[in-house]
Design a protein around this motif. Structure first.
Motif, mmCIF file in Angstrom:
data_model
loop_
_atom_site.group_PDB
_atom_site.id
_atom_site.type_symbol
_atom_site.label_atom_id
_atom_site.label_comp_id
_atom_site.label_asym_id
_atom_site.label_seq_id
_atom_site.Cartn_x
_atom_site.Cartn_y
_atom_site.Cartn_z
ATOM 1 N N PRO A 51 -9.311 -0.515 0.833
ATOM 2 C CA PRO A 51 -8.940 0.768 1.697
ATOM 3 C C PRO A 51 -8.252 0.455 2.826
ATOM 4 O O PRO A 51 -7.641 1.350 3.516
ATOM 5 C CB PRO A 51 -10.338 1.249 2.041
ATOM 6 C CG PRO A 51 -11.224 0.182 1.980
ATOM 7 C CD PRO A 51 -10.774 -0.863 0.909
ATOM 8 N N THR A 52 -8.104 -0.955 3.393
ATOM 9 C CA THR A 52 -7.239 -1.239 4.398
ATOM 10 C C THR A 52 -5.966 -1.317 4.132
ATOM 11 O O THR A 52 -5.176 -1.233 5.274
ATOM 12 C CB THR A 52 -7.985 -2.454 5.013
ATOM 13 O OG1 THR A 52 -7.970 -3.451 4.112
ATOM 14 C CG2 THR A 52 -9.114 -2.406 5.459
ATOM 15 N N VAL A 53 -5.571 -1.397 2.941
ATOM 16 C CA VAL A 53 -4.033 -1.469 2.660
ATOM 17 C C VAL A 53 -3.515 -0.239 2.551
ATOM 18 O O VAL A 53 -4.131 0.634 1.942
ATOM 19 C CB VAL A 53 -3.832 -2.249 1.401
ATOM 20 C CG1 VAL A 53 -2.122 -2.372 1.063
ATOM 21 C CG2 VAL A 53 -4.415 -3.620 1.308
ATOM 22 N N THR A 54 -2.296 0.085 3.164
ATOM 23 C CA THR A 54 -1.642 1.343 3.204
ATOM 24 C C THR A 54 -1.157 1.883 1.928
ATOM 25 O O THR A 54 -0.775 0.878 0.955
ATOM 26 C CB THR A 54 -0.712 1.586 4.345
ATOM 27 O OG1 THR A 54 0.328 0.776 4.019
ATOM 28 C CG2 THR A 54 -1.204 1.180 5.832
ATOM 29 N N VAL A 55 -1.143 3.110 1.665
ATOM 30 C CA VAL A 55 -0.716 3.383 0.242
ATOM 31 C C VAL A 55 1.060 3.222 0.168
ATOM 32 O O VAL A 55 1.479 3.091 -1.077
ATOM 33 C CB VAL A 55 -0.831 5.111 0.195
ATOM 34 C CG1 VAL A 55 -2.204 5.200 -0.131
ATOM 35 C CG2 VAL A 55 -0.191 6.091 1.172
ATOM 36 N N GLU A 56 1.428 3.263 1.526
ATOM 37 C CA GLU A 56 2.664 2.898 1.243
ATOM 38 C C GLU A 56 3.233 1.527 0.880
ATOM 39 O O GLU A 56 4.087 1.133 -0.055
ATOM 40 C CB GLU A 56 3.455 3.029 2.596
ATOM 41 C CG GLU A 56 3.708 4.522 3.122
ATOM 42 C CD GLU A 56 2.389 4.966 3.910
ATOM 43 O OE1 GLU A 56 1.499 4.071 4.117
ATOM 44 O OE2 GLU A 56 2.536 6.363 4.370
ATOM 45 N N GLU A 59 2.305 1.352 -2.819
ATOM 46 C CA GLU A 59 3.480 1.596 -3.844
ATOM 47 C C GLU A 59 4.590 0.704 -3.760
ATOM 48 O O GLU A 59 5.126 0.265 -4.957
ATOM 49 C CB GLU A 59 4.112 3.153 -3.323
ATOM 50 C CG GLU A 59 4.829 3.693 -4.059
ATOM 51 C CD GLU A 59 5.771 4.973 -3.634
ATOM 52 O OE1 GLU A 59 6.212 5.710 -4.581
ATOM 53 O OE2 GLU A 59 5.749 5.107 -2.537
ATOM 54 N N ALA A 60 4.959 0.313 -2.625
ATOM 55 C CA ALA A 60 5.930 -0.672 -2.754
ATOM 56 C C ALA A 60 5.623 -1.985 -3.367
ATOM 57 O O ALA A 60 6.736 -2.373 -4.172
ATOM 58 C CB ALA A 60 6.254 -1.041 -1.171
ATOM 59 N N VAL A 65 6.283 -5.129 -8.609
ATOM 60 C CA VAL A 65 5.531 -6.024 -9.283
ATOM 61 C C VAL A 65 5.780 -5.558 -10.902
ATOM 62 O O VAL A 65 6.124 -6.135 -11.764
ATOM 63 C CB VAL A 65 3.991 -5.872 -9.456
ATOM 64 C CG1 VAL A 65 3.160 -6.555 -10.481
ATOM 65 C CG2 VAL A 65 3.585 -6.658 -8.138
ATOM 66 N N PHE A 66 5.940 -4.212 -11.003
ATOM 67 C CA PHE A 66 6.252 -3.449 -12.415
ATOM 68 C C PHE A 66 7.641 -3.059 -12.306
ATOM 69 O O PHE A 66 7.956 -1.923 -12.773
ATOM 70 C CB PHE A 66 5.388 -2.484 -12.587
ATOM 71 C CG PHE A 66 4.004 -2.923 -12.596
ATOM 72 C CD1 PHE A 66 3.603 -3.743 -13.623
ATOM 73 C CD2 PHE A 66 3.130 -2.696 -11.799
ATOM 74 C CE1 PHE A 66 2.229 -4.072 -13.985
ATOM 75 C CE2 PHE A 66 1.500 -3.303 -11.782
ATOM 76 C CZ PHE A 66 1.238 -3.938 -12.877
#
Length: 177
Positions: A51-56, A59-60, A65-66
Motif C-alpha cells: 500500500p505504500t507504493v503509489t499506483v503510478e 503501473e510504470a 516488466v511486461f
C-alpha cells in the motif's frame, strides 16, 4: 472473496474485449505470463500488494516488466491504475486463463501422483480422462508423496481416486466392520 469476484469481472471484460478484436489467444499468453510471474516472484508480488507504493509507480513498473505484452493487456494495467486495484492482477490473470479455456472447450485435469508422472502413467491417466470427459483436456500434475502410489484425477467437480492410500483406507474400513 470480494477480490475474487472483482478479478472475475475484470477477466470477463478483458476476454470480451479480446474476443471482439480477435486476439483472445494472444492476451491469454500474456495472462499466463503475468500469472506465472506475479505468483512465482515474491518480490514482485509484495511490490504489487504494497500500500505504500503509489499506483503510478506500480503501473510504470508493470509496463516495463511486461513490455512485450499486447495493447489490451497494457490497457488492463491502466484500468487497474485508474481504479487502484493492482493487488488483484495475479487473480485477474488466472481467471482470464480459466475463462479462455472454458470458451475454447478446454478443461483442465488435475492429476496428483506420489512421484512425477512417467509416460506409462500419463497414458493411463489420459485413458481415464477420455472416459470422463469429451472435451479437450490439458493435464496439470502435482506430486504428493502421501498418496503412496497410483493417482488422483480431478476434472471439474468429478474426482477419480486410484491412489494406494485410498485403497488402504477402504480396506481398513472393510476390515474394521
Amino acid at each position: 472473496m470480494a477480490g475474487t469476484r472483482a478479478a472475475i469481472r475484470y477477466a470477463k471484460a478483458i476476454l470480451d474485449l479480446a474476443n471482439s478484436i480477435g486476439i483472445a489467444d494472444v492476451v491469454n499468453k500474456d495472462m499466463q505470463t503475468i500469472a506465472t510471474t506475479v505468483n512465482g516472484n515474491l518480490e514482485l508480488n509484495a511490490f504489487i500488494q504494497s500500500p505504500t507504493v503509489t499506483v503510478e509507480v506500480k503501473e510504470a513498473t508493470l509496463l516495463e516488466v511486461f513490455a512485450e505484452s499486447n495493447g489490451v493487456t497494457k490497457g488492463l494495467f491502466h484500468l487497474l491504475f485508474e481504479n487502484k486495484r493492482f493487488e488483484i492482477l495475479g487473480a485477474i490473470a488466472q481467471e482470464y486463463s480459466k475463462l479462455f479455456d472454458e470458451s475454447m472447450g478446454i478443461e483442465v485435469a488435475k492429476v496428483t501422483t506420489a512421484v512425477p508422472m512417467d509416460a506409462a502413467l500419463e497414458a493411463k491417466v489420459l485413458a481415464k480422462v477420455a472416459s470422463l470427459s469429451d472435451k479437450k483436456i490439458t493435464i496439470e500434475s502435482h506430486v504428493d508423496p502421501s498418496i503412496i502410489g497410483g493417482f488422483i484425477l480431478r476434472i471439474g467437480d468429478q474426482q477419480y481416486n486410484a491412489s494406494v492410500a485410498n485403497r488402504l483406507q477402504v480396506l481398513s474400513r472393510e476390515l474394521s466392520n
